[in-house]
Design a protein around this motif. Structure first.
Motif, PDB file in Angstrom:
ATOM      1  N   TRP A 169       0.835  -1.207   0.000  1.00 58.28           N
ATOM      2  CA  TRP A 169       0.000   0.000   0.000  1.00 58.28           C
ATOM      3  C   TRP A 169       0.869   1.257   0.000  1.00 58.28           C
ATOM      4  CZ3 TRP A 169      -0.857   4.225   3.189  1.00 58.28           C
ATOM      5  CH2 TRP A 169      -2.004   4.971   2.905  1.00 58.28           C
ATOM      6  N   LEU A 170       1.910   1.247   0.832  1.00 55.01           N
ATOM      7  CA  LEU A 170       2.818   2.403   0.880  1.00 55.01           C
ATOM      8  C   LEU A 170       3.555   2.578  -0.447  1.00 55.01           C
ATOM      9  CD1 LEU A 170       4.326   1.933   4.468  1.00 55.01           C
ATOM     10  CD2 LEU A 170       2.897   3.844   3.715  1.00 55.01           C
ATOM     11  N   LEU A 171       3.945   1.461  -1.037  1.00 53.77           N
ATOM     12  CA  LEU A 171       4.659   1.529  -2.321  1.00 53.77           C
ATOM     13  C   LEU A 171       3.779   2.164  -3.390  1.00 53.77           C
ATOM     14  CD1 LEU A 171       7.216   0.709  -3.921  1.00 53.77           C
ATOM     15  CD2 LEU A 171       6.084  -1.461  -4.412  1.00 53.77           C
ATOM     16  N   THR A 172       2.490   1.852  -3.368  1.00 54.56           N
ATOM     17  CA  THR A 172       1.559   2.381  -4.359  1.00 54.56           C
ATOM     18  C   THR A 172       1.267   3.862  -4.146  1.00 54.56           C
ATOM     19  OG1 THR A 172       0.508   0.204  -4.541  1.00 54.56           O
ATOM     20  CG2 THR A 172      -0.739   2.086  -5.367  1.00 54.56           C
ATOM     21  N   HIS A 173       1.130   4.270  -2.880  1.00 58.68           N
ATOM     22  CA  HIS A 173       0.660   5.623  -2.589  1.00 58.68           C
ATOM     23  C   HIS A 173       1.767   6.588  -2.133  1.00 58.68           C
ATOM     24  CE1 HIS A 173      -3.019   3.127  -2.271  1.00 58.68           C
ATOM     25  NE2 HIS A 173      -3.615   4.189  -2.777  1.00 58.68           N
ATOM     26  N   TYR A 174       2.769   6.061  -1.439  1.00 63.10           N
ATOM     27  CA  TYR A 174       3.823   6.930  -0.877  1.00 63.10           C
ATOM     28  C   TYR A 174       5.179   6.261  -1.055  1.00 63.10           C
ATOM     29  CZ  TYR A 174      -0.300   8.885   1.441  1.00 63.10           C
ATOM     30  OH  TYR A 174      -1.536   9.427   1.703  1.00 63.10           O
ATOM     31  N   MET A 175       5.579   6.021  -2.282  1.00 61.22           N
ATOM     32  CA  MET A 175       6.758   5.204  -2.559  1.00 61.22           C
ATOM     33  C   MET A 175       8.009   5.719  -1.843  1.00 61.22           C
ATOM     34  SD  MET A 175       8.422   4.079  -6.210  1.00 61.22           S
ATOM     35  CE  MET A 175       9.288   5.613  -6.532  1.00 61.22           C
ATOM     36  N   ASN A 176       8.246   7.024  -1.899  1.00 65.90           N
ATOM     37  CA  ASN A 176       9.469   7.568  -1.309  1.00 65.90           C
ATOM     38  C   ASN A 176       9.481   7.485   0.218  1.00 65.90           C
ATOM     39  OD1 ASN A 176      10.550   8.221  -3.822  1.00 65.90           O
ATOM     40  ND2 ASN A 176       9.578  10.234  -3.853  1.00 65.90           N
ATOM     41  N   ALA A 177       8.294   7.427   0.810  1.00 61.53           N
ATOM     42  CA  ALA A 177       8.207   7.370   2.275  1.00 61.53           C
ATOM     43  C   ALA A 177       8.094   5.939   2.801  1.00 61.53           C
ATOM     44  CB  ALA A 177       7.001   8.181   2.761  1.00 61.53           C
ATOM     45  N   MET A 178       7.998   4.960   1.891  1.00 62.93           N
ATOM     46  CA  MET A 178       7.676   3.600   2.323  1.00 62.93           C
ATOM     47  C   MET A 178       8.688   3.036   3.315  1.00 62.93           C
ATOM     48  SD  MET A 178       7.461   0.069   0.156  1.00 62.93           S
ATOM     49  CE  MET A 178       9.234  -0.025   0.157  1.00 62.93           C
ATOM     50  N   PHE A 179       9.953   3.003   2.956  1.00 60.95           N
ATOM     51  CA  PHE A 179      10.948   2.393   3.840  1.00 60.95           C
ATOM     52  C   PHE A 179      11.171   3.191   5.127  1.00 60.95           C
ATOM     53  CE2 PHE A 179      12.252  -0.259   0.162  1.00 60.95           C
ATOM     54  CZ  PHE A 179      12.193  -1.486   0.805  1.00 60.95           C
ATOM     55  N   PRO A 180      11.185   4.539   5.085  1.00 60.23           N
ATOM     56  CA  PRO A 180      11.263   5.271   6.358  1.00 60.23           C
ATOM     57  C   PRO A 180      10.090   4.954   7.295  1.00 60.23           C
ATOM     58  CG  PRO A 180      11.878   6.723   4.569  1.00 60.23           C
ATOM     59  CD  PRO A 180      11.390   5.449   3.933  1.00 60.23           C
ATOM     60  N   VAL A 181       8.877   4.836   6.743  1.00 63.37           N
ATOM     61  CA  VAL A 181       7.712   4.509   7.583  1.00 63.37           C
ATOM     62  C   VAL A 181       7.872   3.119   8.191  1.00 63.37           C
ATOM     63  CG1 VAL A 181       5.233   4.012   7.552  1.00 63.37           C
ATOM     64  CG2 VAL A 181       6.107   6.047   6.401  1.00 63.37           C
ATOM     65  N   ILE A 182       8.291   2.151   7.376  1.00 66.87           N
ATOM     66  CA  ILE A 182       8.500   0.784   7.876  1.00 66.87           C
ATOM     67  C   ILE A 182       9.600   0.774   8.935  1.00 66.87           C
ATOM     68  CG2 ILE A 182       9.239  -1.546   7.256  1.00 66.87           C
ATOM     69  CD1 ILE A 182       6.457  -0.962   6.247  1.00 66.87           C
ATOM     70  N   ALA A 183      10.660   1.557   8.715  1.00 64.89           N
ATOM     71  CA  ALA A 183      11.748   1.630   9.696  1.00 64.89           C
ATOM     72  C   ALA A 183      11.251   2.160  11.037  1.00 64.89           C
ATOM     73  CB  ALA A 183      12.873   2.520   9.153  1.00 64.89           C
ATOM     74  N   VAL A 184      10.381   3.170  11.001  1.00 65.96           N
ATOM     75  CA  VAL A 184       9.814   3.719  12.243  1.00 65.96           C
ATOM     76  C   VAL A 184       8.954   2.661  12.952  1.00 65.96           C
ATOM     77  CG1 VAL A 184       8.208   5.427  13.180  1.00 65.96           C
ATOM     78  CG2 VAL A 184       9.929   6.122  11.503  1.00 65.96           C
ATOM     79  N   LEU A 185       8.185   1.900  12.176  1.00 64.38           N
ATOM     80  CA  LEU A 185       7.383   0.817  12.771  1.00 64.38           C
ATOM     81  C   LEU A 185       8.290  -0.191  13.486  1.00 64.38           C
ATOM     82  CD1 LEU A 185       4.668  -0.077  10.083  1.00 64.38           C
ATOM     83  CD2 LEU A 185       4.302   0.955  12.334  1.00 64.38           C
ATOM     84  N   VAL A 186       9.392  -0.547  12.837  1.00 63.99           N
ATOM     85  CA  VAL A 186      10.336  -1.488  13.449  1.00 63.99           C
ATOM     86  C   VAL A 186      10.922  -0.902  14.734  1.00 63.99           C
ATOM     87  CG1 VAL A 186      12.557  -2.649  13.139  1.00 63.99           C
ATOM     88  CG2 VAL A 186      10.882  -2.665  11.291  1.00 63.99           C
ATOM     89  N   LEU A 187      11.282   0.368  14.709  1.00 64.22           N
ATOM     90  CA  LEU A 187      11.815   1.025  15.913  1.00 64.22           C
ATOM     91  C   LEU A 187      10.799   1.026  17.057  1.00 64.22           C
ATOM     92  CD1 LEU A 187      13.715   4.106  14.423  1.00 64.22           C
ATOM     93  CD2 LEU A 187      14.726   2.174  15.666  1.00 64.22           C
TER      94      LEU A 187
END
Length: 200
Positions: A169-187
């Motif tokens: 979903w993030l890749l489709t709608h917010y590609m540039n923010a996808m990995f930073p958002v996932i990284a924050v979830l992991v943190l």
């Protein structure tokens, strides 16, 4: 044939009861779900974003898979020796930090070199985190209920199911923010392991 079925139902009920009543175990599983959401991007969204950003992306992703395996083989023993000097919570938090940094790097990488560095960091997080999860379950579980606790801990694999959905979903709608958002979830998983530390 009815008796084994009744025993199985009793075990399942016992697993859910422990999961819902043991705050430490529940915290562990919630944190582990977040970690698995991050790890699941390795074989779901990472190859897609590499293909979008890098020429001959399939070749780079094949290289990263091989690099992941090589780093695990080379560093697993040294990292396990280092980990023995620290508490399981501290070791897992270190793994989470490496995971998050690796994910951030995937988000901002634009060439082979940055992706390779990101994969090395990501894999170090994997080596720190995943064996430590099993150690933590062994520490949490009473001697008479270790198998039940190990069974309950498998709910952490929900992260592997949810992760590609969130990532897609993030890749489709917010590609540039996808990995930073996932990284924050992991943190955010660190919050749940602080709960474990406090409980002990």
């Amino acid at each position: 044939m009815q008796q084994p079925k009744a025993v199985t139902q009793t075990k399942i009920l016992s697993t859910f009861t422990i999961l819902l009543t043991n705050r430490v175990l529940l915290s562990f599983i919630l944190g582990a779900i977040l970690i698995n959401i991050g790890y699941s991007q390795f074989d779901s969204t990472l190859p897609q974003i590499i293909e979008l950003k890098i020429d001959e992306g399939a070749k780079l992703y094949s290289l990263l898979i091989s690099l992941n395996a090589a780093v695990v083989l080379l560093l697993q023993l040294p990292i396990s020796i280092i980990s023995e000097r620290f508490s399981s919570t501290a070791t897992l938090v270190v793994g989470v930090l490496f995971f998050a940094i690796g994910l951030f790097m995937f988000g901002f990488s634009t060439n082979y070199t940055l992706y390779i560095i990101g994969m090395i960091i990501f894999t170090i997080g994997e080596i720190f985190a995943f064996p430590t999860m099993n150690v933590m379950i062994d520490e949490i579980a009473p001697d008479t209920q270790k198998a039940t606790y190990l069974g309950a801990a498998q709910f952490k694999n929900l992260g592997g199911f949810i992760g590609p959905i969130i990532g897609g979903w993030l890749l489709t709608h917010y590609m540039n923010a996808m990995f930073p958002v996932i990284a924050v979830l992991v943190l955010c998983s660190c919050i749940f392991y602080r709960t474990k530390t406090a409980a002990h």
